[in-house]
Motif scaffolding. Sequence first.
Motif, PDB file in Angstrom:
ATOM      1  N   ILE A  79      39.456  29.551  39.520  1.00  0.00           N
ATOM      2  CA  ILE A  79      38.037  29.116  40.093  1.00  0.00           C
ATOM      3  C   ILE A  79      38.358  28.008  41.037  1.00  0.00           C
ATOM      4  CG2 ILE A  79      35.737  28.261  39.837  1.00  0.00           C
ATOM      5  CD1 ILE A  79      35.571  29.920  37.507  1.00  0.00           C
ATOM      6  N   GLU A  80      39.222  26.990  40.298  1.00  0.00           N
ATOM      7  CA  GLU A  80      39.649  25.953  41.167  1.00  0.00           C
ATOM      8  C   GLU A  80      40.507  26.341  42.464  1.00  0.00           C
ATOM      9  OE1 GLU A  80      41.678  21.516  40.632  1.00  0.00           O
ATOM     10  OE2 GLU A  80      41.534  22.950  39.000  1.00  0.00           O
ATOM     11  N   ASP A 101      38.043  27.631  44.956  1.00  0.00           N
ATOM     12  CA  ASP A 101      36.868  26.743  45.651  1.00  0.00           C
ATOM     13  C   ASP A 101      37.945  25.990  46.738  1.00  0.00           C
ATOM     14  OD1 ASP A 101      35.097  27.205  43.619  1.00  0.00           O
ATOM     15  OD2 ASP A 101      35.489  25.229  42.460  1.00  0.00           O
ATOM     16  N   SER A 111      37.920  28.525  49.583  1.00  0.00           N
ATOM     17  CA  SER A 111      36.463  28.749  50.049  1.00  0.00           C
ATOM     18  C   SER A 111      36.089  27.636  51.029  1.00  0.00           C
ATOM     19  CB  SER A 111      35.513  29.049  49.021  1.00  0.00           C
ATOM     20  OG  SER A 111      34.176  29.140  49.568  1.00  0.00           O
ATOM     21  N   LYS A 112      36.327  26.496  50.801  1.00  0.00           N
ATOM     22  CA  LYS A 112      36.030  25.045  51.402  1.00  0.00           C
ATOM     23  C   LYS A 112      36.865  25.209  52.763  1.00  0.00           C
ATOM     24  CE  LYS A 112      34.492  22.785  47.394  1.00  0.00           C
ATOM     25  NZ  LYS A 112      34.943  21.510  46.492  1.00  0.00           N
ATOM     26  N   PRO A 161      30.192  27.599  49.418  1.00  0.00           N
ATOM     27  CA  PRO A 161      30.109  26.980  48.129  1.00  0.00           C
ATOM     28  C   PRO A 161      31.180  27.146  47.383  1.00  0.00           C
ATOM     29  CG  PRO A 161      28.698  28.943  48.195  1.00  0.00           C
ATOM     30  CD  PRO A 161      29.269  28.779  49.498  1.00  0.00           C
ATOM     31  N   PRO A 162      31.518  26.580  46.187  1.00  0.00           N
ATOM     32  CA  PRO A 162      32.341  26.868  45.085  1.00  0.00           C
ATOM     33  C   PRO A 162      32.456  28.303  44.616  1.00  0.00           C
ATOM     34  CG  PRO A 162      31.356  24.845  44.721  1.00  0.00           C
ATOM     35  CD  PRO A 162      30.592  25.579  45.783  1.00  0.00           C
ATOM     36  N   ALA A 163      33.211  28.979  44.189  1.00  0.00           N
ATOM     37  CA  ALA A 163      33.406  29.927  43.552  1.00  0.00           C
ATOM     38  C   ALA A 163      32.640  30.284  42.244  1.00  0.00           C
ATOM     39  CB  ALA A 163      34.851  30.660  43.369  1.00  0.00           C
ATOM     40  N   CYS A 164      31.825  31.177  42.085  1.00  0.00           N
ATOM     41  CA  CYS A 164      31.447  31.689  40.765  1.00  0.00           C
ATOM     42  C   CYS A 164      32.046  32.663  40.128  1.00  0.00           C
ATOM     43  CB  CYS A 164      29.707  32.249  40.955  1.00  0.00           C
ATOM     44  SG  CYS A 164      29.088  32.376  39.693  1.00  0.00           S
ATOM     45  N   ARG A 197      31.653  35.244  45.964  1.00  0.00           N
ATOM     46  CA  ARG A 197      31.657  34.048  46.628  1.00  0.00           C
ATOM     47  C   ARG A 197      30.772  34.310  47.842  1.00  0.00           C
ATOM     48  NH1 ARG A 197      37.557  32.631  47.267  1.00  0.00           N
ATOM     49  NH2 ARG A 197      37.998  33.823  45.300  1.00  0.00           N
ATOM     50  N   PHE A 227      24.688  27.733  40.479  1.00  0.00           N
ATOM     51  CA  PHE A 227      25.626  28.405  39.616  1.00  0.00           C
ATOM     52  C   PHE A 227      25.112  29.165  38.659  1.00  0.00           C
ATOM     53  CE2 PHE A 227      29.581  27.171  41.290  1.00  0.00           C
ATOM     54  CZ  PHE A 227      29.415  26.055  41.913  1.00  0.00           C
TER      55      PHE A 227
END
Length: 119
Positions: free
Chosen positions: A78-79, A82, A85-86, A92-95, A100, A111
């Motif tokens: 996830i990190e 994120d 994605s940015k 937004p950050p991944a869920c 996403r 979230f």
Amino acid sequence: MTPSSYTDPNNFNYLQTAEYQARNPQDMNDVAHLQAFVADLYRAFLQREPDQAGLDFWVSNAQNEGRKKVIRAFEESIEFGDLVSKLFDGGPPACSTCIRRTCPRGTFFDFETCSCQPF
């Protein structure tokens, strides 16, 4: 990983560049070499230094499950998602339980519901 090692189902076999292999040989599974390997993954994928608990966790995983499995875990984290994605869509950050997505202006990514919500 090289294309041929990426599709190899064995988690202990992976190939890197000659320079990387010289610095981090795949047949060296002592703790010092695995710590250097995992620290390289943190820097490459997460753009940060490893915390001690994370370093210990991933070194243990590399010993038990193989280096390739650890590489794939960093790719799918996830990190890392994120960060990507940015970089690409400013989203937004991944869920971990949903796709996403980018929320429209005036909303934020929740979230809990994995959806865009008004401010």
